[in-house]
Scaffold this motif. Structure first.
Motif, PDB file in Angstrom:
ATOM      1  N   UNK A   1       0.827  -1.216   0.000  1.00 20.68           N
ATOM      2  CA  UNK A   1       0.000   0.000   0.000  1.00 20.68           C
ATOM      3  C   UNK A   1       0.857   1.261   0.000  1.00 20.68           C
ATOM      4  N   UNK A   2       2.134   1.113  -0.356  1.00 19.12           N
ATOM      5  CA  UNK A   2       3.068   2.247  -0.325  1.00 19.12           C
ATOM      6  C   UNK A   2       3.135   3.007  -1.648  1.00 19.12           C
ATOM      7  N   UNK A   3       2.441   2.539  -2.675  1.00 20.38           N
ATOM      8  CA  UNK A   3       2.614   3.103  -4.014  1.00 20.38           C
ATOM      9  C   UNK A   3       1.769   4.352  -4.229  1.00 20.38           C
ATOM     10  N   UNK A   4       2.390   5.347  -4.834  1.00 24.93           N
ATOM     11  CA  UNK A   4       1.705   6.592  -5.192  1.00 24.93           C
ATOM     12  C   UNK A   4       2.150   7.003  -6.585  1.00 24.93           C
ATOM     13  N   UNK A   5       1.206   7.382  -7.436  1.00 20.93           N
ATOM     14  CA  UNK A   5       1.539   7.792  -8.806  1.00 20.93           C
ATOM     15  C   UNK A   5       1.747   9.299  -8.865  1.00 20.93           C
ATOM     16  N   UNK A   6       2.949   9.701  -9.286  1.00 21.24           N
ATOM     17  CA  UNK A   6       3.236  11.103  -9.611  1.00 21.24           C
ATOM     18  C   UNK A   6       3.973  11.091 -10.947  1.00 21.24           C
ATOM     19  N   UNK A   7       3.420  11.754 -11.935  1.00 22.26           N
ATOM     20  CA  UNK A   7       4.031  11.756 -13.268  1.00 22.26           C
ATOM     21  C   UNK A   7       5.333  12.549 -13.293  1.00 22.26           C
ATOM     22  N   UNK A   8       6.102  12.330 -14.346  1.00 28.72           N
ATOM     23  CA  UNK A   8       7.292  13.152 -14.579  1.00 28.72           C
ATOM     24  C   UNK A   8       6.886  14.558 -15.007  1.00 28.72           C
ATOM     25  N   UNK A   9       7.731  15.516 -14.676  1.00 29.21           N
ATOM     26  CA  UNK A   9       7.482  16.907 -15.075  1.00 29.21           C
ATOM     27  C   UNK A   9       8.194  17.216 -16.383  1.00 29.21           C
ATOM     28  N   UNK A  10       7.553  17.992 -17.226  1.00 28.31           N
ATOM     29  CA  UNK A  10       8.181  18.412 -18.481  1.00 28.31           C
ATOM     30  C   UNK A  10       9.028  19.657 -18.225  1.00 28.31           C
ATOM     31  N   UNK A  11      10.186  19.691 -18.832  1.00 23.09           N
ATOM     32  CA  UNK A  11      11.105  20.814 -18.647  1.00 23.09           C
ATOM     33  C   UNK A  11      10.462  22.096 -19.190  1.00 23.09           C
ATOM     34  N   UNK A  12      10.487  23.182 -18.399  1.00 19.07           N
ATOM     35  CA  UNK A  12       9.870  24.434 -18.861  1.00 19.07           C
ATOM     36  C   UNK A  12      10.566  25.076 -20.055  1.00 19.07           C
TER      37      UNK A  12
END
Length: 327
Positions: free
Chosen positions: A138-149
């Motif tokens: 139950x430790x998993x969390x989805x956070x997407x990669x950020x696109x370079x500005x």
């Protein structure tokens, strides 16, 4: 709040550095940050011991320790302190056929790191689901990669006569061979980023493809490649995320990618989705893009909107909220 980031040796690759550099530049305003790169690039026992010892000597009971990817085994040095692990994909298991090596990777790159980490960040729902087929947690969390500005919308008149098709990557999963075959007879210029293999050059000649090739580009160079192209081509057969999809959309270019996860998740209906196993499907995508202006413009507009989900500000705020839960 203090966060120590641990990166693999830069000789292994810069992709993870690039993703987190974008994130860190936004977190700098509210977080005290230290950045460490492990000293060994290999994965032999001596390299692992050296990297684990290095990490152990950098541990700090007052800090959150974030392992950014690839060096999952250094979590062994962080038992008893606050830790976040980012897992990009499970290619380290999927590509291993030797059962003993696979067991070693499963134990020291997946099982023990997940047990030790307080939170495991997956960069896509696909990565999360793949992990859950291996380990229930139950430790998993989805956070997407950020696109370079540095990627910003740049208007360009579409070249109907000879569009420039930008293909990122030449590895086994990037599907360049089928791309080459699919482009046979279509007037275009294929721009390939990455070191070409001899057999790929032979294929270019066989199918009479007008192409050029570039390697080792700077960030500015990569940005210019997107700016100068007409179509971004990314019909991969395997990906952990698929950043070129977002970089292309953010630049205002129409994107061709595969109807597989996590590319479906990342593209979110704002790209031409193809069957990466079928040359005819890839070929039809190019033909439709070139001939149908309204279709192409609609996808570009949808892509610009979709790219907002991956802004550095949005992703940094998600990480900041995550870190606050560990204070």
């Amino acid at each position: 709040m203090k966060v120590n980031y641990f990166f693999r040796h830069p000789n292994v690759g810069h992709s993870i550095h690039r993703v987190f550099r974008t994130l860190i530049s936004n977190l700098n305003k509210s977080v005290e940050i230290n950045i460490y790169e492990v000293p060994s690039e290999g994965s032999m026992p001596g390299n692992v011991i050296r990297n684990v010892w290095f990490t152990y000597n950098k541990r700090d009971k007052k800090a959150i320790h974030h392992i950014t990817g690839h060096i999952h085994d250094v979590l062994l040095a962080l038992i008893g302190v606050k830790t976040v692990l980012t897992i990009h994909d499970l290619v380290f298991l999927d590509n291993v056929k030797n059962p003993f090596k696979r067991l070693y990777k499963w134990l020291f790159w997946l099982y023990f790191p997940i047990k030790i980490a307080d939170v495991v960040v997956c960069i896509s729902n696909q990565t999360k689901q793949n992990i859950l087929t291996q380990i229930q947690t139950n430790k998993l969390k989805v956070i997407h990669n950020a696109v370079d500005p540095i990627f910003v919308p740049v208007e360009k008149a579409f070249n109907h006569e000879k569009p420039i098709i930008l293909h990122i990557g030449t590895g086994w999963n990037k599907n360049l061979d089928r791309t080459i075959e699919a482009l046979s007879g279509i007037p275009c210029h294929l721009r390939v980023i990455g070191k070409l293999k001899d057999e790929q050059v032979v294929l270019m000649k066989k199918y009479d493809i007008d192409y050029s090739n570039q390697c080792n580009l700077t960030d500015e160079g990569i940005k210019n490649e997107y700016k100068n192209c007409d179509i971004v081509n990314f019909p991969s057969v395997y990906e952990g995320f698929g950043m070129p999809v977002i970089e292309g959309q953010k630049t205002g270019r129409v994107v061709v990618t595969s109807n597989i996860e996590p590319l479906i998740e990342v593209a979110s209906g704002a790209a031409v989705m193809v069957n990466p196993e079928e040359v005819s499907s890839i070929r039809q995508a190019y033909q439709t893009i070139i001939s149908n202006d309204a279709y192409r413009v609609d996808l570009i507009e949808k892509g610009l909107e979709n790219a907002k989900r991956f802004s550095a500000e949005n992703i940094a705020s998600q990480y900041l909220e995550l870190y606050k839960t560990l204070k």
